[in-house]
Design an enzyme around this catalytic site. Structure first.
Site, mmCIF file in Angstrom:
data_model
loop_
_atom_site.group_PDB
_atom_site.id
_atom_site.type_symbol
_atom_site.label_atom_id
_atom_site.label_comp_id
_atom_site.label_asym_id
_atom_site.label_seq_id
_atom_site.Cartn_x
_atom_site.Cartn_y
_atom_site.Cartn_z
ATOM 1 C CD GLU A 102 63.909 24.305 46.473
ATOM 2 O OE1 GLU A 102 64.519 23.218 46.459
ATOM 3 O OE2 GLU A 102 62.832 24.467 47.075
ATOM 4 C CB SER A 103 64.661 31.759 46.909
ATOM 5 O OG SER A 103 65.684 31.461 45.983
ATOM 6 C CB CYS A 117 66.694 29.458 42.966
ATOM 7 S SG CYS A 117 66.964 28.508 44.495
ATOM 8 C CB SER A 282 68.758 31.110 52.012
ATOM 9 O OG SER A 282 68.703 30.526 50.731
ATOM 10 C CG HIS A 295 68.692 33.575 48.153
ATOM 11 N ND1 HIS A 295 68.156 32.779 49.138
ATOM 12 C CD2 HIS A 295 67.853 34.633 48.027
ATOM 13 C CE1 HIS A 295 67.036 33.327 49.585
ATOM 14 N NE2 HIS A 295 66.832 34.458 48.932
#
Length: 395
Positions: A102-103, A117, A282, A295
């Site tokens: 996540e990121s 995120c 990403s 992203h």
């Protein structure tokens, strides 16, 4: 008195919370527990806009490698508290960059930047990071000295989906204040701020500043372009295509077909892209001491893309226009986090107050709906602007 408000379930307080403000952990929100499994509802309500945590340490103190001495198991343990994991890494002589589930994560000698995120629990990783970084070397730590902490995010699109302590800015501040008696209490004794219209897109900022170095020595600035409601011809670039089984190779293909290489500084030699199944993207790129990160959440119901860089440019107007030309969003939020000395290096035309309108060749114009600026602590300035797509002339 604290000014209270509520917008789409995401509330905040611009004042201080009582020292004894309670903060209770729900059993399902215990630190390090896995993120809830995705389902059809999650796809329709994925929170693309990132939470960002930046922690800075005093140069010249502790391990000579600074935060780059953190081991992979230590980083994994820190990120587990935030409910995310490392997918890939690229490095240069100045920093290490990690693409996360996540990121992204960026590790300098004296600074760590974590962006997450979705339904991640970013603030939960702060205590473990500070414990490992500031613990004396004889106790297995790095012996670093904390200097500055910053946390920021846009108001949520789906606040009810966020796990504790991220249900609201009030809750996040309460979580931070609840740890004011920790060894690293300075990190949890900062102030919260809000920029932007309370009835629309706005930006929450938390800063705990213990820096005693001359303000003129710091000229850093970070630009973030948050883009919403992307057209289908753009989001199509970030869906896996037939034969793209290797997600690293898929990331390279997405980079090429979306034309993202043009948004990265010419001197960048470390570009690390990653695709996701069935869609998503990403990318981290490094150029000397600076990073650029992109992203993309391409789902039609919650399409979103972000572009962030701490490259020190003399003007950001051309870069912002190039980013908008690639992603063609209907709605844009620009933020700038800068040291006051860094802002003095920029002409007025390079800042949001000098850009009431952004004309993009072949696309149309974006008009600024509002602008907010605030000095945080003694030498840090935050700026935020909302733009809407006006369309092409005569359209």
């Amino acid at each position: 008195m604290a000014a209270m408000y509520e917008h789409d379930g995401d509330s905040a307080s611009t004042g201080s919370l009582p020292h004894d403000a309670p903060f209770l952990l729900e059993p399902d929100d215990a630190p390090g527990s896995p993120a809830p499994a995705d389902d059809a509802h999650d796809v329709l309500s994925f929170e693309g806009p990132e939470k960002t945590l930046e922690v800075c340490f005093m140069p010249g103190a502790g391990d000579t490698r600074g935060c780059r001495a953190l081991t992979r198991p230590q980083l994994d343990g820190i990120l587990a508290e935030a409910r995310c994991s490392i997918l890939s890494q690229t490095s240069n002589q100045h920093l290490d960059a990690y693409v996360l589930s996540e990121s992204s994560l960026f590790v300098y000698a004296h600074k760590v930047v974590v962006k997450t995120c979705g339904r991640t629990t970013l603030l939960r990783c702060m205590r473990k990071l500070l414990s490992v970084a500031t613990r004396p070397a004889r106790a297995g730590g790095l012996g670093l000295v904390l200097e500055w902490v910053g946390y920021s995010r846009k108001n949520y699109n789906f606040p009810a989906d966020q796990p504790a302590p991220h249900g609201s800015f009030d809750e996040e501040l309460a979580y931070l204040k609840a740890h004011r008696d920790d060894v690293n209490h300075e990190a949890f004794d900062g102030s919260g701020y809000v920029l932007g219209p309370l009835t629309g897109d706005h930006w929450f900022v938390y800063v705990a500043d213990q820096c005693e170095r001359p303000a003129a020595s710091a000229t850093e600035r970070t630009l973030n372009v948050m883009m919403f409601d992307l057209p289908e011809d753009v989001t199509a670039h970030f869906h896996l295509q037939e034969g793209e089984a290797d997600l690293k190779e898929a990331g390279k293909a997405m980079t090429a077909r979306a034309g993202l290489r043009a948004l990265v500084p010419a001197g960048a030699s470390n570009l690390d892209a990653h695709g996701f199944a069935p869609c998503g993207y990403s990318m981290n790129a490094l150029c000397f001491e600076s990073y650029t990160t992109v992203h993309v959440t391409p789902e039609r119901e919650c399409s979103y893309a972000s572009f962030e860089t701490n490259t020190a440019l003399k003007s950001y107007a051309s870069l912002v226009k190039n980013v908008l030309a690639v992603f063609k969003p209907r709605r844009v939020v620009l933020t700038l986090f800068a040291d006051e000395a860094g802002l003095r290096e920029l002409p007025r035309s390079a800042l949001f107050d000098g850009l009431p309108r952004l004309d993009i060749n072949g696309l149309g114009s974006y008009v600024r709906n509002d602008l907010s600026s605030m000095q945080v602590k003694s030498d840090c300035v935050c700026m935020m602007a909302n733009y809407g797509f006006l369309g092409a002339p005569g359209a």
